[in-house]
Design an enzyme around this catalytic site. Structure first.
Site, PDB file in Angstrom:
ATOM      1  N   ASP A 169     -30.500   6.175  21.150  1.00  0.00           N
ATOM      2  CA  ASP A 169     -31.618   5.288  20.839  1.00  0.00           C
ATOM      3  C   ASP A 169     -32.667   6.052  20.036  1.00  0.00           C
ATOM      4  O   ASP A 169     -32.969   7.209  20.334  1.00  0.00           O
ATOM      5  CB  ASP A 169     -32.242   4.776  22.136  1.00  0.00           C
ATOM      6  CG  ASP A 169     -33.002   3.478  21.958  1.00  0.00           C
ATOM      7  OD1 ASP A 169     -33.230   3.091  20.804  1.00  0.00           O
ATOM      8  OD2 ASP A 169     -33.369   2.860  22.974  1.00  0.00           O
ATOM      9  N   HIS A 203     -26.942  -4.493  14.951  1.00  0.00           N
ATOM     10  CA  HIS A 203     -28.312  -4.196  15.372  1.00  0.00           C
ATOM     11  C   HIS A 203     -29.012  -3.295  14.362  1.00  0.00           C
ATOM     12  O   HIS A 203     -30.176  -3.542  14.003  1.00  0.00           O
ATOM     13  CB  HIS A 203     -28.286  -3.538  16.753  1.00  0.00           C
ATOM     14  CG  HIS A 203     -29.634  -3.215  17.300  1.00  0.00           C
ATOM     15  ND1 HIS A 203     -30.517  -4.179  17.745  1.00  0.00           N
ATOM     16  CD2 HIS A 203     -30.276  -2.010  17.457  1.00  0.00           C
ATOM     17  CE1 HIS A 203     -31.630  -3.600  18.161  1.00  0.00           C
ATOM     18  NE2 HIS A 203     -31.518  -2.291  17.994  1.00  0.00           N
TER      19      HIS A 203
END
Length: 329
Positions: free
Chosen positions: A154, A227
């Site tokens: 992330d 994404h």
């Protein structure tokens, strides 16, 4: 990239490195003059509380970022207001929706040890007392090598160093609030049973990166609905970045697995565009397929004043010389 002047006031700990632990507290302000006075008084003491608790573990990297929602700014401080502060804007349809939830005050507490986060949160809440109601509290942790709950790294594209300041901190475009930042928070819950039933290759196409190496998929393979594709924003031919400090959280015994999204930017516009792309699609209908396995259950937008302004806000009110009238949210 937007140039940043060298003489901006010192920001709060927005651009500090990601730590191993965090506590996110979102609270609403209770009605009444005493409640507002209590919150304003704390503005002058946040930095001192961080220093006091932090001395117990000097290498623990303890910090706290304090932000305020649009309606709370009116109630607590009045005019002038940060130029781009407004209520969280919901996007999407009932099947996939970025929802807005109550929140007047955000406390983003970080450290390499949860005990430091816990102690500072306890001290801050003791000071706030009955002036606020906590509507959301999340204890986050760094998951292995900065991975989110679905197993991917992330914040790979996070700006670093001076670039982080340029993208995350307000400059001359709103000089009175230079050194501040806008922050959007969302709590996402994941259907891990459904997600883990997917082959790794299918997960990689949804995210747009290799799961093990974190290498971006080639353009010919990466779907436009991935994404990473939908959260890449460009303006005038240049990529506009945000600064993410996301954390994993969960309660395995309760079947709860989540990611707390927290994104800082010099304007809420790029984050709002990312959410539009994810929940509506770019073009509409080409939405983020990660949302088939993840749902947002909270959402809020806050303004984080610079460190010196946060302290000065203790002496401001809607009727003070610096804030003689409250503008609408």
């Amino acid at each position: 990239m937007r140039p940043m002047p060298d003489d901006i006031p010192e920001p709060q700990a927005v651009c500090h490195p990601i730590t191993r632990s965090a506590i996110f507290l979102v609270a609403t302000l209770k009605p009444g003059v005493e409640s507002a006075n209590t919150v304003r008084a704390l503005c002058a003491d946040v930095a001192a509380l961080v220093r006091a608790v932090g001395t117990r573990a000097p290498t623990g990297e303890l910090s706290c970022v304090c932000g305020f929602g649009s309606e709370a700014w009116n109630t607590l401080f009045g005019a002038p207001r940060p130029a781009n502060l407004h209520p969280f804007r919901e996007v999407g349809d009932p099947a996939r929706r970025a929802i807005g939830t109550p929140g007047d005050i955000l406390l983003h507490i970080r450290a390499d040890h949860m005990d430091l986060c816990f102690e500072l949160a306890a001290q801050l809440m003791a000071r706030l007392g009955d002036a606020v109601s906590v509507v959301d509290e999340v204890h986050g942790f760094r998951y292995f090598d900065l991975r989110d709950m679905v197993g991917f790294v992330d914040g790979t594209e996070n700006p670093r160093g001076r670039e982080a300041v340029d993208f995350a901190i307000v400059g001359d475009e709103d000089r009175e609030f230079a050194g501040g930042s806008y922050v959007v928070v969302q709590k996402y819950l994941h259907d891990m049973t459904a997600w883990e039933s997917l082959p790794v290759e299918a997960q990689e196409r949804i995210i747009g990166r290799r799961k093990l190496s974190d290498v971006e998929l080639p353009k010919g393979i990466k779907p436009s609905s991935s994404h990473s594709s939908l959260t890449t924003i460009e303006k005038d031919g240049q990529e506009v970045k945000i600064l993410r400090h996301n954390m994993a959280f969960g309660r395995p015994g309760a079947g709860e697995f989540g990611t707390y999204f927290i994104g800082y930017a010099a304007s809420p516009e790029p984050i709002e565009q990312m959410l539009e792309n994810m929940f509506v699609g770019r073009p509409p209908g080409n939405y983020d397929r990660l949302l088939d396995y993840s749902r947002a259950v909270t959402g809020g937008l806050f303004f984080v004043p610079s460190a010196p302004l946060l302290e000065a806000l203790a002496d401001r009110s809607p009727t003070s010389p610096a804030g003689q009238s409250s503008s609408p949210a």
